[in-house]
Design an enzyme around this catalytic site. Structure first.
Site, PDB file in Angstrom:
ATOM      1  N   PRO A 196      23.086 -33.584   8.672  1.00  0.00           N
ATOM      2  CA  PRO A 196      23.355 -32.225   9.171  1.00  0.00           C
ATOM      3  C   PRO A 196      22.067 -31.493   9.536  1.00  0.00           C
ATOM      4  O   PRO A 196      21.035 -31.661   8.887  1.00  0.00           O
ATOM      5  CB  PRO A 196      24.060 -31.549   7.986  1.00  0.00           C
ATOM      6  CG  PRO A 196      24.553 -32.655   7.123  1.00  0.00           C
ATOM      7  CD  PRO A 196      23.596 -33.787   7.310  1.00  0.00           C
ATOM      8  N   GLY A 242      20.062 -31.395  14.954  1.00  0.00           N
ATOM      9  CA  GLY A 242      20.045 -31.004  16.366  1.00  0.00           C
ATOM     10  C   GLY A 242      20.961 -31.809  17.258  1.00  0.00           C
ATOM     11  O   GLY A 242      20.698 -31.912  18.465  1.00  0.00           O
ATOM     12  N   GLU A 295       5.756 -26.740 -18.455  1.00  0.00           N
ATOM     13  CA  GLU A 295       5.329 -27.019 -17.082  1.00  0.00           C
ATOM     14  C   GLU A 295       3.928 -27.630 -17.052  1.00  0.00           C
ATOM     15  O   GLU A 295       3.627 -28.456 -16.188  1.00  0.00           O
ATOM     16  CB  GLU A 295       5.368 -25.732 -16.244  1.00  0.00           C
ATOM     17  CG  GLU A 295       6.749 -25.103 -16.130  1.00  0.00           C
ATOM     18  CD  GLU A 295       7.790 -26.069 -15.604  1.00  0.00           C
ATOM     19  OE1 GLU A 295       7.443 -26.939 -14.767  1.00  0.00           O
ATOM     20  OE2 GLU A 295       8.958 -25.975 -16.023  1.00  0.00           O
TER      21      GLU A 295
END
Length: 628
Positions: free
Chosen positions: A199, A202, A420
């Site tokens: 998807p 173009g 993190e």
């Protein structure tokens, strides 16, 4: 045009009928200028000799007073004594029979309701038969929208990032411009072109560009527009669409999401004669039925070419498939340049740098990126869209919007920073891992923090050593919590899920286990009726598979723990930087890994946090997904 004329004619007839009816009533209305009085008042005026003359017409009596004013009275039945009073008081009078309506007036008065009903019925019947838009009997009419060269300005210059696909379809443009060039050599242009791709790449834009380059009419319709509740409607719409196309040939018919009607026949629950299959049968007949010289070319687009019926893909129908894939780094740069022409861009914006930082983006994603950057610049009251606007837009698309209003306890922020930092330090220490682009403990979306890795090149294949390193990186958050915080949180649940899934794929699908060999132990295509893979291996083999998956996970977990214990100082330094600035970029991360104090954030990125409140809730902290 004829439809508009017929509507106008019907309303003109109705208006004339109403006018004649009102005119008829007006003829029986009181005369202009006369005053209506009571019959007793008229008798008093006669006896007082204030009346000069009287005209009696049926039950209507019109009198002229001495001052020349006219009055009007009505008697339910003629009073014979009135004649005597008029004679005694010297009043001139004239008696006329009541005026009978003409034959034409009688016909209109008696037949007007019936004529009005007939007119309304004819109007609505014409609407239902297709004279109006969306009538009950217009189901069989095609819903295809036609664009011609006056309202289709899209050309190949507006399509970027798919040069190979443009070359594939360029000869279609040549054929539509000059069909004799191919026909005189006995060549036949493909009757149908199937565009396949993810998807947003173009496919629809490329089809419009073909029509715009060839300057021919372009009929656009979605596959779902053929399917209705009533049986036979879809087939009728297919016939009507091709009839209209032949009238405007040479032209292009574009069917978007053709898998809505083009799926394998006989695979449904309702037998082999349902509405979708009738529509597909009619489409097959039309594509193989019209002559090659008719100049009608069918272009279809789909994301699922694997589910299409084989009869659609045979020569003579969709005999050419054009792959419109995700753009590479050069294609992304070209697409960005196309969309950047529509917004004022600052001098510091580099399309090649943005393209390198957006792997896996489709053309629609890149258009959205430019739009989001323009919105960021507008919120900041800028005249130009600058590079930091694109960075913020990229962060929002990749990681979700910032939740600045969320209040986190200091303990929660500290745990998230260690989590993190564990991901980021291991990612920097492993040689095959993608570079760490950014680390943040600013809540975004559903995550309390994120470690974002960006690949240096577009990943075309996955490799075993890189996958093993990805598993170690996923374990880094939980291990950092255990070593530096001394407790476990639920923040690593998504990390564990992804690590287990990746290890299972390595063993069952990719043949990357020495003990289990190259056999595939998971059949993703052999699915049961209610979904889910059916059982294809024995219990003993399943136990071996589970043991191999566990061995991979344990090995990578031990590696990640060893790396963090050997680099405690780097984890502590990165955690302090995150607590101070909330977000650190690649340059600051490189300073930390080199043992130096991280440089201050760039201008516009400084988000040093004020002391937080003492409320808030935890969440899931994950690193950005790496390509599998």
């Amino acid at each position: 045009m004829n439809n508009m004329f017929s509507k106008s004619a019907i309303w003109v007839v109705v208006a004339l009928l109403l006018f004649m009816l009102f005119k008829q009533f007006d003829n029986h209305s009181p005369a202009g200028g006369s005053k209506t009085i009571a019959y007793s008042e008229l008798l008093d005026d006669v006896k007082a000799r204030r009346v000069k003359d009287v005209v009696i017409e049926g039950q209507n009596i019109t009198a002229t007073r001495s001052d020349d004013t006219k009055v009007r009275a009505t008697a339910t039945m003629l009073d014979r004594g009135l004649i005597g009073d008029l004679r005694e008081n010297g009043v001139r009078f004239d008696v006329k029979p009541p005026e009978e309506p003409s034959f034409l007036q009688q016909v209109f008065i008696s037949w007007f309701p019936m004529l009005l009903l007939i007119g309304v019925w004819v109007f609505f019947m014409r609407q239902m038969q297709g004279g109006g838009k969306g009538g009950a009997f217009s189901f069989g009419k095609s819903k295809a929208r036609m664009l011609d060269e006056t309202n289709n300005s899209v050309t190949f210059a507006d399509v970027a990032g798919c040069d190979e696909a443009k070359e594939e379809v360029s000869e279609i443009v040549d054929f539509l411009r000059d069909p004799t060039k191919f026909q005189k050599l006995g060549g036949r242009i493909p009757r149908g072109v199937l565009m396949v791709g993810p998807p947003g790449t173009g496919k629809t834009l490329l089809a419009r560009a073909i029509a715009g380059e060839a300057k021919v009419p372009f009929f656009s319709i979605s596959g779902s527009d053929f399917v209705e509740m009533f049986v036979g409607v879809g087939a009728s719409r297919v016939r009507d669409m091709f009839e209209n196309a032949k009238k405007h040939s040479p032209c292009i018919i574009f069917i978007d999401e053709i898998d809505a009607v083009g799926r394998h026949r006989g695979a449904g629950m309702g037998g082999g004669n349902d509405e979708r299959e009738q529509t597909l049968n009619q489409l097959l007949v039309e594509m193989d039925g019209f002559e090659a010289t008719s100049g009608v070319i069918v272009i279809a687009a789909t994301n699922r070419a694997d589910v299409l019926d084989k009869a659609l893909l045979r020569p003579g129908r969709f005999d050419r498939q054009v792959m419109v894939g995700l753009p590479d780094i050069r294609g992304r740069e070209q697409i960005l340049n196309v969309h950047m022409r529509k917004v004022p861009i600052g001098t510091d914006v580099k399309a090649d740098i943005i393209a390198r930082g957006t792997p896996g983006f489709s053309g629609a994603d890149l258009a959205n990126l430019v739009n989001e950057a323009a919105l960021f610049a507008a919120r900041r009251n800028k005249r130009l869209v600058e590079m930091n606007d694109f960075e913020d837009a990229k962060d929002k698309i990749f990681m979700g919007p910032e939740r600045k209003s969320m209040v986190m306890r200091e303990e929660e922020r500290r745990n998230t920073a260690y989590h993190e930092s564990g991901h980021a330090v291991i990612a920097k220490l492993l040689p095959k891992a993608d570079p760490v682009h950014k680390v943040t403990i600013m809540p975004r979306g559903y995550a309390l923090g994120l470690t974002w890795q960006l690949p240096e090149h577009d990943a075309l294949s996955g490799y075993k050593d890189k996958m093993l390193e990805e598993i170690s990186i996923l374990f880094g958050g939980r291990i950092a919590e255990e070593i530096f915080v001394g407790q476990m949180s639920t923040g690593a649940s998504n990390d564990f899920s992804r690590a287990t899934k990746l290890a299972r794929s390595m063993v069952t699908r990719f043949g990357m286990s020495e003990s289990m060999g190259v056999m595939v132990y998971e059949d993703s295509e052999n699915e049961g009726f209610f979904g889910g893979a059916t059982k294809t291996i024995s219990e003993a083999t399943q136990q071996k598979v589970d043991a191999e998956i566990r061995a991979i996970l344990d090995t990578q977990y031990a590696l990640a723990r060893r790396l963090l214990e050997e680099n405690r100082d780097k984890v502590e330094m990165m955690t302090r930087a995150l607590l101070d600035w909330e977000t650190i970029d690649a340059e600051q991360i490189n300073d930390i890994m080199a043992g130096k104090e991280p440089r201050p954030p760039k201008a516009g990125m400084l988000t040093k946090r004020t002391p937080p409140g003492d409320s808030g809730s935890g969440g899931v902290a994950t690193n950005a997904p790496a390509p599998a």
